[in-house]
Design an enzyme around this catalytic site. Structure first.
Site, mmCIF file in Angstrom:
data_model
loop_
_atom_site.group_PDB
_atom_site.id
_atom_site.type_symbol
_atom_site.label_atom_id
_atom_site.label_comp_id
_atom_site.label_asym_id
_atom_site.label_seq_id
_atom_site.Cartn_x
_atom_site.Cartn_y
_atom_site.Cartn_z
ATOM 1 N N MET A 42 -4.276 -80.072 10.592
ATOM 2 C CA MET A 42 -4.294 -80.833 9.703
ATOM 3 C C MET A 42 -5.852 -81.510 9.729
ATOM 4 S SD MET A 42 -2.646 -84.221 11.684
ATOM 5 C CE MET A 42 -3.271 -84.708 13.343
ATOM 6 N N LYS A 43 -6.625 -81.282 10.491
ATOM 7 C CA LYS A 43 -8.171 -81.733 10.550
ATOM 8 C C LYS A 43 -8.842 -81.461 9.102
ATOM 9 C CE LYS A 43 -7.773 -84.494 14.460
ATOM 10 N NZ LYS A 43 -7.806 -85.728 14.293
#
Length: 455
Positions: A42-43
């Protein structure tokens, strides 16, 4: 569909229903599987947001260098952005991070600088401090600082939150996520609560982190801070991206419970995810057991992919060595500490004490090695045999301070580390340290291990 570059594929990850690990829990529970992003975490979302916002503000110019402290996943997202946009990347990482994460970043062309884990955030050796120094030293460089860069939470406010709201058709009642930098929890939760103020957000924390107590008491308690193994969640600082006003509850999860649940997700749900994913699911399900009703809908963020943990939680030997497998033959550090029945005094020296005073203390307490402390934190150690060899060569050292003669700190180990693991660590080095559930530090020596084995 055709895309112009890899960064255009970020976002719109799927929601997948849990079917087995949540058995017996009311309500519908879905996980948002972020390893479908191109960098497998998700980064990617906030990495590209920080870069593009920096470009708009003139902070990142053509040919520049991106410098960031990362546990690995943010670095991967920034590396993808760097490749697509022509920037060099340098990342600082704590030495507890998995080798797979380091290797992946190097494979993407980034330079990686490894820093010690067991130091305070403001220590010049910490990965925070090293990143800041590199930023100061290298011309035309940009330090995103994912912890305090508000583009972090905005990325999730603009993408993750709307995706969840749309995919659940507005039926979501509970949102759960691990809290590290705070961006995914705070940005997503803020958006969802703006759509429905009754949505409950559950932050997942780890033992050794300050978040839960700070939320519940408003106190930043340094006694809450101690080393832990789980990567990607928890902090010993309060990042600006953590908005406690949009987090309703915190649940803490142990390293072992997180690792065991991570492996269960792979084996029982077909979700080959990372360690903090296990933390998120275990903590969310603990909350759900007591609070979810039949019509409730919970969404849990799963941040990354399992390939970054092949040498750790997906390795049986590593799991066994840390006491995380259920079929352990030997006792654990917890057993040694429990056998002390609460009657225990840790003998320590302060860094400013005179060496001769420390020697007198060791003689008085009949101990051969002790930790060195500074402001409640373990910063080193002294042992009688090495101290003796130094003073024989230079007698005046007895009037020096302990800080001048101390050795590296004893290693912290998990409470559930087995005796065979403790034995190998003590043989290789000095004694080891354990912090119990009440945050008290214990020292475990060869003598303690032998005593436990012969009981």
């Amino acid at each position: 569909m055709i895309y112009n570059s890899i960064i255009e594929t970020i976002g719109n990850t799927p929601l997948i229903r849990l079917n087995k690990v949540n058995k017996g829990i009311k309500g519908q529970i879905y996980v948002k599987v972020e390893y479908f992003n191109p960098g497998n975490s998700m980064k990617d979302r906030m990495a590209i947001k920080m870069v593009e916002d920096a470009e708009k503000e003139g902070l990142l110019k053509p040919g520049g260098t991106i410098i960031e402290g990362t546990s690995g996943n943010t670095g991967m997202g920034l590396a993808l952005a760097g490749i697509a946009k022509g920037y060099k990347c340098i990342f600082t990482m704590a030495d507890k991070q998995s080798k797979e994460k380091i290797d992946v970043l190097k494979a993407m062309g980034a330079e990686v600088v490894i820093c010690p884990t067991n130091v305070s955030p403001d220590d010049p050796r910490s990965y925070y401090s090293v990143a800041k120094k590199l930023n100061n030293d290298i011309p035309n460089s940009f330090y995103p600082n994912q912890y305090d860069n508000l583009s972090n939470w905005k990325a999730h406010y603009e993408t993750t939150g709307p995706e969840i709201w749309k995919d659940t058709e507005g039926k979501i009642t509970h949102y759960a996520a691990g809290v590290g930098t705070g961006g995914s929890m705070s940005g997503t939760s803020k958006y969802l609560k703006e759509q429905n103020a009754n949505i409950i957000s559950v932050g997942i924390d780890t033992y050794g982190s300050v978040f839960k107590k700070y939320k519940e008491t408003g106190e930043f308690d340094e006694n809450e801070i101690y080393p832990y193994l789980t990567e990607g969640i928890g902090e010993d600082i309060l990042p600006k991206n953590v908005d406690f006003s949009v987090i309703d509850h915190f649940v803490k999860v142990t390293d072992k419970d997180a690792a065991v649940m991570t492996r269960r997700l792979s084996r029982e749900e077909g979700l080959f995810v990372g360690w903090s994913c296990g933390s998120a699911v275990h903590g969310a399900l603990e909350y759900a057991k007591k609070n979810l009703k039949e019509d409730d809908v919970m969404v849990i963020i799963l941040p990354d992919h399992g390939t970054r943990y092949l040498g750790k939680i997906y390795n049986d030997d590593w799991m066994r060595n840390h006491g995380f497998l259920e079929d352990t033959t030997f006792g654990t550090a917890r057993d040694i500490i429990t056998s002390r029945n609460g009657s225990y005094e840790l003998v320590v020296a302060q860094k400013g004490d005179k060496v001769k005073s420390a020697i007198e203390l060791m003689n008085e307490k009949s101990v051969s090695q002790i930790p060195v402390m500074d402001n409640g934190q373990v910063i080193g150690s002294i042992t009688d045999n090495k101290l003796l060899s130094k003073i024989i060569v230079k007698p005046d050292l007895k009037d020096s301070t302990v800080e001048e003669v101390m050795e590296d700190s004893m290693k912290f180990v998990a409470m559930d580390s087995t005796l065979d693991v403790l034995s190998s660590m003590v043989d290789k080095d000095k004694a080891v340290l354990v912090r119990d559930d009440l945050h008290q530090i214990h020292i475990i020596t060869k003598h303690d291990i032998l005593g436990a084995i012969t009981k």
